[in-house]
Design a protein around this motif. Structure first.
Motif, PDB file in Angstrom:
ATOM      1  N   LYS A   1       0.738  -1.469   0.038  1.00  0.00           N
ATOM      2  CA  LYS A   1      -0.040  -0.012   0.053  1.00  0.00           C
ATOM      3  C   LYS A   1       0.712   1.203   0.154  1.00  0.00           C
ATOM      4  N   LYS A   2       2.077   1.351   0.521  1.00  0.00           N
ATOM      5  CA  LYS A   2       2.999   2.381   0.540  1.00  0.00           C
ATOM      6  C   LYS A   2       3.092   2.909  -0.724  1.00  0.00           C
ATOM      7  N   THR A   3       2.943   1.839  -1.959  1.00  0.00           N
ATOM      8  CA  THR A   3       3.321   2.491  -3.093  1.00  0.00           C
ATOM      9  C   THR A   3       2.456   3.631  -3.887  1.00  0.00           C
ATOM     10  N   MET A   4       1.100   3.942  -3.124  1.00  0.00           N
ATOM     11  CA  MET A   4       0.547   5.154  -3.365  1.00  0.00           C
ATOM     12  C   MET A   4       1.311   6.340  -3.327  1.00  0.00           C
ATOM     13  N   GLY A   5       2.168   6.176  -2.382  1.00  0.00           N
ATOM     14  CA  GLY A   5       3.039   7.447  -1.860  1.00  0.00           C
ATOM     15  C   GLY A   5       3.875   7.525  -2.941  1.00  0.00           C
ATOM     16  N   TYR A   6       4.508   6.323  -3.345  1.00  0.00           N
ATOM     17  CA  TYR A   6       5.761   6.437  -4.363  1.00  0.00           C
ATOM     18  C   TYR A   6       5.211   6.850  -5.678  1.00  0.00           C
ATOM     19  N   GLU A   7       3.972   6.611  -5.884  1.00  0.00           N
ATOM     20  CA  GLU A   7       3.096   6.658  -7.234  1.00  0.00           C
ATOM     21  C   GLU A   7       3.025   8.179  -7.284  1.00  0.00           C
ATOM     22  N   LEU A   8       2.308   8.724  -6.249  1.00  0.00           N
ATOM     23  CA  LEU A   8       2.055  10.191  -6.208  1.00  0.00           C
ATOM     24  C   LEU A   8       3.537  10.890  -6.724  1.00  0.00           C
ATOM     25  N   TRP A   9       4.367  10.701  -5.940  1.00  0.00           N
ATOM     26  CA  TRP A   9       5.676  11.413  -6.214  1.00  0.00           C
ATOM     27  C   TRP A   9       6.199  11.103  -7.463  1.00  0.00           C
ATOM     28  N   GLU A  10       5.967  10.035  -8.219  1.00  0.00           N
ATOM     29  CA  GLU A  10       6.431   9.946  -9.466  1.00  0.00           C
ATOM     30  C   GLU A  10       5.530  10.669 -10.501  1.00  0.00           C
ATOM     31  N   GLN A  11       3.969  10.760 -10.228  1.00  0.00           N
ATOM     32  CA  GLN A  11       3.099  11.113 -11.181  1.00  0.00           C
ATOM     33  C   GLN A  11       3.127  12.678 -11.042  1.00  0.00           C
ATOM     34  N   PHE A  12       3.722  13.226  -9.949  1.00  0.00           N
ATOM     35  CA  PHE A  12       3.740  14.650  -9.815  1.00  0.00           C
ATOM     36  C   PHE A  12       5.069  15.217 -10.291  1.00  0.00           C
ATOM     37  N   GLY A  13       5.933  14.087 -10.880  1.00  0.00           N
ATOM     38  CA  GLY A  13       7.225  14.583 -11.346  1.00  0.00           C
ATOM     39  C   GLY A  13       8.381  14.733 -10.409  1.00  0.00           C
ATOM     40  N   GLY A  14       8.113  14.013  -9.421  1.00  0.00           N
ATOM     41  CA  GLY A  14       9.335  13.945  -8.376  1.00  0.00           C
ATOM     42  C   GLY A  14       8.785  15.003  -7.345  1.00  0.00           C
ATOM     43  N   LYS A  15       7.417  15.443  -7.027  1.00  0.00           N
ATOM     44  CA  LYS A  15       7.143  16.224  -5.975  1.00  0.00           C
ATOM     45  C   LYS A  15       6.012  15.407  -5.440  1.00  0.00           C
ATOM     46  N   LEU A  16       5.529  16.128  -3.946  1.00  0.00           N
ATOM     47  CA  LEU A  16       4.554  15.523  -3.453  1.00  0.00           C
ATOM     48  C   LEU A  16       3.249  16.709  -3.162  1.00  0.00           C
ATOM     49  N   PRO A  17       2.178  16.105  -3.242  1.00  0.00           N
ATOM     50  CA  PRO A  17       1.005  17.242  -2.879  1.00  0.00           C
ATOM     51  C   PRO A  17       0.945  18.038  -1.672  1.00  0.00           C
ATOM     52  N   ASP A  18       0.306  18.877  -1.538  1.00  0.00           N
ATOM     53  CA  ASP A  18       0.297  19.550  -0.068  1.00  0.00           C
ATOM     54  C   ASP A  18      -0.808  19.030   0.854  1.00  0.00           C
ATOM     55  N   VAL A  19      -1.767  18.487   0.335  1.00  0.00           N
ATOM     56  CA  VAL A  19      -2.804  17.525   1.307  1.00  0.00           C
ATOM     57  C   VAL A  19      -3.456  16.456   0.778  1.00  0.00           C
ATOM     58  N   ILE A  20      -3.391  15.520   1.564  1.00  0.00           N
ATOM     59  CA  ILE A  20      -3.978  13.974   1.081  1.00  0.00           C
ATOM     60  C   ILE A  20      -5.134  13.605   1.830  1.00  0.00           C
ATOM     61  N   PHE A  21      -6.465  13.457   1.257  1.00  0.00           N
ATOM     62  CA  PHE A  21      -7.446  12.878   2.018  1.00  0.00           C
ATOM     63  C   PHE A  21      -7.784  11.421   1.664  1.00  0.00           C
ATOM     64  N   TYR A  22      -7.920  10.770   2.940  1.00  0.00           N
ATOM     65  CA  TYR A  22      -7.755   9.555   2.881  1.00  0.00           C
ATOM     66  C   TYR A  22      -8.963   8.541   3.541  1.00  0.00           C
ATOM     67  N   PRO A  23      -9.668   7.861   3.096  1.00  0.00           N
ATOM     68  CA  PRO A  23     -10.977   7.384   3.793  1.00  0.00           C
ATOM     69  C   PRO A  23     -10.329   6.164   4.800  1.00  0.00           C
ATOM     70  N   THR A  24     -10.280   6.221   5.873  1.00  0.00           N
ATOM     71  CA  THR A  24      -9.622   5.607   6.809  1.00  0.00           C
ATOM     72  C   THR A  24     -10.304   4.602   7.684  1.00  0.00           C
ATOM     73  N   GLY A  25     -10.199   3.289   7.370  1.00  0.00           N
ATOM     74  CA  GLY A  25     -10.773   2.264   8.190  1.00  0.00           C
ATOM     75  C   GLY A  25      -9.730   1.514   9.165  1.00  0.00           C
ATOM     76  N   GLY A  26      -8.870   0.709   8.582  1.00  0.00           N
ATOM     77  CA  GLY A  26      -7.922   0.089   9.459  1.00  0.00           C
ATOM     78  C   GLY A  26      -6.401   1.048   9.366  1.00  0.00           C
ATOM     79  N   GLY A  27      -6.622   1.819   8.192  1.00  0.00           N
ATOM     80  CA  GLY A  27      -5.580   2.814   8.358  1.00  0.00           C
ATOM     81  C   GLY A  27      -4.397   2.478   7.525  1.00  0.00           C
ATOM     82  N   VAL A  28      -4.381   1.346   6.947  1.00  0.00           N
ATOM     83  CA  VAL A  28      -3.046   0.913   6.143  1.00  0.00           C
ATOM     84  C   VAL A  28      -2.598   1.724   5.322  1.00  0.00           C
ATOM     85  N   GLY A  29      -3.717   2.228   4.342  1.00  0.00           N
ATOM     86  CA  GLY A  29      -3.116   3.171   3.416  1.00  0.00           C
ATOM     87  C   GLY A  29      -2.221   4.583   3.827  1.00  0.00           C
TER      88      GLY A  29
END
Ligand SMILES: Cc1ncc(COP(=O)(O)O)c(C=O)c1O
Ligand SMILES: [Zn+2]
Length: 403
Positions: free
Chosen positions: A218-246
């Motif tokens: 699941k951590k690859t969601m973070g790596y993908e954001l970095w790659e898809q934003f061209g080596g940058k991360l967004p300012d805010v991430i909204f995540y629907p949280t159950g177990g919280g693993v994402g």
């Protein structure tokens, strides 16, 4: 067992105790989850934006920071990051809309949810460790994903779910050949069932955070954001949280990126979005607690958010705090209405969990917590196609009449 593991050791997320990654491991003796540790200096030498260009378009492209077992893969990851201009315009920060609003559409994964990410990693590792049967409690989507990857791995699976889990989740598990156990209760009761039966039955327990590798997938969601934003991360991430693993997984990815020298100490502000009818993390956050209490009588149409006692509560709360994020609730009616908006404005047919992030972002934009020029990512964690019952309700309440 496997030589030259990428994972050099497993470390307890609470007490720091170290464990051997070459054998089957579950929780720490202190009862808390274990996290995988890598030689990140070595990983950074080859894991670069440039090298990524030619790699397969699955999450296994981040091989250096994943367990290096032969992948049991169905093509998961590298989901679309959609610029949501029309929806962004409708999310008002004073007189302006959100210009840089994006949807990370996890509904495009195999079995229609981000759960595929965790299961590809967990099942690949379990297979290598010689697991004879895999078992997990589920709110719905994790069961479907486990059943699919177990089928692909040729390992029997036992999926334990609440009796009122959406019918598509039950059907997919059965189609994948898993044994489905339905209980009158919540995911917490299903978890107890797995814990009580696993030793006698010889099951490898794939429950959320009770094995260390679903977080890795699941951590690859973070790596993908970095790659898809061209080596940058967004300012805010909204995540629907159950177990919280994402959420835990992405924050782990950001820490790894910092250690590899890709980013500095700055972090996207993580927003945990929960249902009004099951909000243990939001209640703890509001009370400034470092752990959550069991949420009684949990109920919500967003089955993935119906997790009254998440095992990773302390980690989730710590990560929200460390990223200067926050936690908000959304009612079922709001989620259903937001699902219609997301569909009609952006062409994305979302799970109620994903739709919940639309409302949460609107609430925080209205208070000034988000600025109009900030880059904001909403996670649609699952496809709406599996939520026939919820969507019927959504369309009926809109007066559209469900067929
Ligand atoms: C569609 C969907 N969104 C979100 C979640 C919550 O996931 P997490 O355990 O990462 O908090 C689930 C879990 O079942 C889910 O199915
Ligand atoms: Zn420990």
């Amino acid at each position: 067992m496997t030589k030259a593991l990428n994972v050099v050791e497993l470390e307890c997320s609470a007490c720091g105790k170290k464990y051997d990654a070459s054998v089957e491991q579950h929780l720490c003796t202190c009862g808390k989850p274990l996290l995988a540790r890598y030689d990140l200096r070595r990983a950074a030498a080859t894991l670069t934006l440039e090298n990524l260009i030619t790699r397969p378009r699955t999450l296994w492209r981040y091989a250096e920071v994943l367990p290096n077992d032969p992948p049991v893969s169905l093509g998961e990851g590298m989901t679309a990051l959609v610029h949501a201009g029309r929806l962004g315009g409708s999310i008002r920060c004073g007189s302006e809309g959100l210009q840089r609003l994006y949807i990370k559409d996890e509904g495009l994964n195999p079995t229609g949810s981000f759960k595929a990410r965790g299961m590809t990693a967990a099942v690949s590792r379990a297979k290598q460790l010689g697991a004879k049967a895999l078992a997990a409690p589920t709110a719905g989507n994790a069961g479907g994903a486990l059943a699919a990857y177990a089928a692909a791995a040729g390992i029997p699976a036992v999926i334990v779910m609440p009796a009122d889990t959406p019918s598509a989740n039950v059907m997919e598990c059965q189609a994948f050949g898993a044994k489905v156990v339905k209980l009158n209760g919540l995911i917490s009761d299903c978890g107890k069932y797995v814990a009580e039966h696993k030793d006698r039955e010889g099951w490898y327990d794939v429950s959320t955070l009770k094995e260390p590798y679903r977080v890795e997938g699941k951590k690859t969601m973070g790596y993908e954001l970095w790659e898809q934003f061209g080596g940058k991360l967004p300012d805010v991430i909204f995540y629907p949280t159950g177990g919280g693993v994402g959420l835990i997984g992405m924050c782990k990815a950001f820490d790894e990126m910092q250690e590899m020298g890709w980013i500095g100490a700055e972090r996207p502000r993580m927003v945990a979005v929960q249902a009004e009818g099951c909000a243990p993390i939001v209640r703890a956050w509001e009370a400034h607690h470092t752990s959550a209490q069991f949420f009684p009588n949990a109920t919500t149409v967003a089955s993935g958010l119906r997790v009254p006692g998440p095992l990773g509560d302390q980690l989730i709360l710590r990560m929200i705090r460390q990223t200067t994020g926050t936690a908000v609730t959304v009612t079922d009616e709001e989620m259903l209405q937001a699902g219609r908006e997301l569909a009609s404005l952006e062409g994305i047919f979302a799970a109620p969990e994903g739709a919940a992030t639309v409302i949460a972002s609107r609430k925080l934009a209205a208070t000034g917590w988000i600025k109009p020029e900030e880059t904001v990512v909403l996670f649609n964690t699952g496809t709406g196609y599996k939520y026939a019952e919820a969507w019927q309700r959504a369309l009926q309440s809109a007066g559209g009449g469900a067929a």
